[in-house]
Design a protein around this motif. Structure first.
Motif, PDB file in Angstrom:
ATOM      1  N   ILE A 197      35.901  41.000  45.533  1.00  0.00           N
ATOM      2  CA  ILE A 197      35.254  40.119  45.126  1.00  0.00           C
ATOM      3  C   ILE A 197      34.588  40.857  43.762  1.00  0.00           C
ATOM      4  O   ILE A 197      33.246  42.098  44.115  1.00  0.00           O
ATOM      5  CB  ILE A 197      34.445  38.668  45.737  1.00  0.00           C
ATOM      6  CG1 ILE A 197      33.492  39.754  46.236  1.00  0.00           C
ATOM      7  CG2 ILE A 197      35.304  38.031  46.507  1.00  0.00           C
ATOM      8  CD1 ILE A 197      32.927  38.570  46.910  1.00  0.00           C
ATOM      9  N   LEU A 217      37.335  35.768  43.383  1.00  0.00           N
ATOM     10  CA  LEU A 217      37.998  37.117  43.928  1.00  0.00           C
ATOM     11  C   LEU A 217      38.868  37.867  43.140  1.00  0.00           C
ATOM     12  O   LEU A 217      39.527  37.116  43.041  1.00  0.00           O
ATOM     13  CB  LEU A 217      39.395  36.381  45.644  1.00  0.00           C
ATOM     14  CG  LEU A 217      39.901  37.015  46.483  1.00  0.00           C
ATOM     15  CD1 LEU A 217      39.207  38.655  46.911  1.00  0.00           C
ATOM     16  CD2 LEU A 217      41.313  36.321  47.032  1.00  0.00           C
ATOM     17  N   LEU A 260      44.976  40.295  42.284  1.00  0.00           N
ATOM     18  CA  LEU A 260      45.169  40.060  42.271  1.00  0.00           C
ATOM     19  C   LEU A 260      46.583  39.573  41.794  1.00  0.00           C
ATOM     20  O   LEU A 260      47.701  38.941  42.191  1.00  0.00           O
ATOM     21  CB  LEU A 260      44.330  38.579  42.410  1.00  0.00           C
ATOM     22  CG  LEU A 260      44.014  38.641  43.562  1.00  0.00           C
ATOM     23  CD1 LEU A 260      43.419  37.202  44.144  1.00  0.00           C
ATOM     24  CD2 LEU A 260      44.355  38.694  44.925  1.00  0.00           C
ATOM     25  N   ILE A 293      48.427  36.008  49.500  1.00  0.00           N
ATOM     26  CA  ILE A 293      47.144  35.531  50.042  1.00  0.00           C
ATOM     27  C   ILE A 293      47.800  34.116  50.617  1.00  0.00           C
ATOM     28  O   ILE A 293      47.680  33.191  49.799  1.00  0.00           O
ATOM     29  CB  ILE A 293      45.841  35.335  48.573  1.00  0.00           C
ATOM     30  CG1 ILE A 293      45.521  36.697  48.322  1.00  0.00           C
ATOM     31  CG2 ILE A 293      44.712  35.070  49.643  1.00  0.00           C
ATOM     32  CD1 ILE A 293      45.387  37.342  47.455  1.00  0.00           C
ATOM     33  N   ALA A 321      46.175  30.808  50.912  1.00  0.00           N
ATOM     34  CA  ALA A 321      44.949  29.738  50.630  1.00  0.00           C
ATOM     35  C   ALA A 321      44.774  28.333  50.402  1.00  0.00           C
ATOM     36  O   ALA A 321      46.524  27.774  50.546  1.00  0.00           O
ATOM     37  CB  ALA A 321      44.526  30.267  48.733  1.00  0.00           C
ATOM     38  N   ILE A 368      49.393  32.667  47.520  1.00  0.00           N
ATOM     39  CA  ILE A 368      49.333  32.853  46.226  1.00  0.00           C
ATOM     40  C   ILE A 368      50.440  34.213  45.731  1.00  0.00           C
ATOM     41  O   ILE A 368      50.299  34.615  46.819  1.00  0.00           O
ATOM     42  CB  ILE A 368      47.809  33.409  45.637  1.00  0.00           C
ATOM     43  CG1 ILE A 368      47.312  32.192  45.416  1.00  0.00           C
ATOM     44  CG2 ILE A 368      48.047  33.763  45.037  1.00  0.00           C
ATOM     45  CD1 ILE A 368      45.208  32.368  45.732  1.00  0.00           C
ATOM     46  N   THR A 375      40.500  31.453  49.568  1.00  0.00           N
ATOM     47  CA  THR A 375      41.061  31.255  50.896  1.00  0.00           C
ATOM     48  C   THR A 375      41.126  30.662  51.757  1.00  0.00           C
ATOM     49  O   THR A 375      39.923  30.398  52.226  1.00  0.00           O
ATOM     50  CB  THR A 375      40.557  33.142  51.000  1.00  0.00           C
ATOM     51  OG1 THR A 375      39.255  33.116  50.862  1.00  0.00           O
ATOM     52  CG2 THR A 375      40.967  33.814  49.819  1.00  0.00           C
ATOM     53  N   VAL A 382      39.278  31.475  44.375  1.00  0.00           N
ATOM     54  CA  VAL A 382      40.105  32.498  43.862  1.00  0.00           C
ATOM     55  C   VAL A 382      40.282  31.594  42.627  1.00  0.00           C
ATOM     56  O   VAL A 382      40.106  32.275  41.271  1.00  0.00           O
ATOM     57  CB  VAL A 382      41.825  31.987  45.210  1.00  0.00           C
ATOM     58  CG1 VAL A 382      42.565  33.174  43.085  1.00  0.00           C
ATOM     59  CG2 VAL A 382      41.382  32.517  45.854  1.00  0.00           C
ATOM     60  N   PRO A 399      42.355  31.994  37.520  1.00  0.00           N
ATOM     61  CA  PRO A 399      41.338  33.236  38.597  1.00  0.00           C
ATOM     62  C   PRO A 399      39.841  32.781  37.956  1.00  0.00           C
ATOM     63  O   PRO A 399      39.751  32.849  36.736  1.00  0.00           O
ATOM     64  CB  PRO A 399      41.686  34.583  37.748  1.00  0.00           C
ATOM     65  CG  PRO A 399      42.878  34.384  37.368  1.00  0.00           C
ATOM     66  CD  PRO A 399      43.238  33.497  36.675  1.00  0.00           C
TER      67      PRO A 399
END
Length: 288
Positions: A152, A157, A174, A183, A185, A198, A227, A240, A261
């Protein structure tokens, strides 16, 4: 004869002295004007001086201007070097301010990660051809970094550890186009959570894709995505981003949310590798 010449010389000397005294007296006498011989001498002298003075003055002024130009050039050169040095110092100062701000945010973020083991690191390499995929940090196995650890920034993240060596690690962002880059989430709602995965990144919208959201689930714009911790890789609660758009999938059975993001994938300088800590049953009983 010799006596005669001696007397003649003496007489001539006396006459010369008398004439000289007379001339001195005449010159010291107040006069209203000059005699014509004096005027002639003065005019001639003035004319000669004017002929010589004008070119001499021009030449002197020319060399003076050349010297001034040279001094001006040297002064401009010195000022330019000082200006370049000032600009350099100003740039370095701005970089230090930016680094301080980022490090302060990371420090605040590290202090807030009470349930995790944070490992601070800096970016040391990034391939321009894979700018949105991989970055390399200056921490590795010797520092406790392992594969699949979450990574992160102070904002949120950015990815996970893909490879590790003893002193460096490769981070997969990502935004990397990898089908296995998934991921677990959830969308944080009012007292409820909407789960999804994700999967993928839309380069045009610069947004992550949160797929497999139940069609009847309520997902709104600007809701935060975190997450879930269900994938047993990423810790729970890492930010995220936020929802910017929700669309149904091709078959109408689920929905896909576009997630902006929270972290900036393009410019990354410092990161935190988050080690997930597993709490044993005994520790849970002691805490309860």
């Amino acid at each position: 004869m010799p006596q005669f010449f001696l007397n003649k010389r003496l007489i001539l000397l006396l006459v010369s002295i008398i004439v000289l005294v007379a001339l001195i007296g005449f010159s010291l006498k107040d006069r209203e004007g000059l005699t014509w011989p004096e005027q002639f001498v003065k005019d001639t002298t003035g004319w000669v001086q004017s002929i010589i003075h004008t070119p001499a003055r021009s030449i002197s002024q020319f060399f003076s201007n050349v010297n001034d130009i040279k001094n001006t050039y040297e002064e401009n050169k010195i000022l330019k070097s000082k200006l370049d040095e000032y600009v350099k110092l100003e740039t370095e100062l701005q970089d230090l301010k930016d680094d301080y701000k980022i490090l302060q945010e990371i420090l605040d973020k590290t202090e807030s990660l009470r349930d995790y083991e944070p490992i601070q690191a800096s970016i040391i390499a990034r391939n321009p051809d894979r700018w949105q995929e991989l970055i390399t940090i200056n921490k590795g196995g010797q520092h406790g970094v392992k594969a699949d650890m979450a990574v992160i920034t102070a904002k949120g993240l950015i990815g996970k550890v893909k490879y590790t060596s003893q002193f460096t690690s490769t981070i997969q962002l990502l935004s990397a186009p990898d089908r296995m880059n998934r991921i677990s989430a959830f969308v944080q709602g009012d007292g409820s959570k909407v789960f999804g995965l994700i999967e993928g990144y839309d380069e045009q919208k610069e947004a992550l894709l949160l797929k497999r959201i139940p069609f009847d689930a309520k997902v709104e714009i600007k809701q935060q995505v975190l997450t879930s911790g269900l994938g047993e890789v990423f810790p729970e609660g890492l930010l995220v981003g936020e929802v910017i758009e929700v669309v149904p999938d091709d078959y109408g059975l689920t929905k896909t949310a576009y997630i902006k993001p929270a972290a900036d994938f393009y410019q990354i300088d410092h990161v935190i590798v988050v080690e997930r800590t597993m709490i044993s049953k005994e520790e849970e009983e002691e805490e309860s």
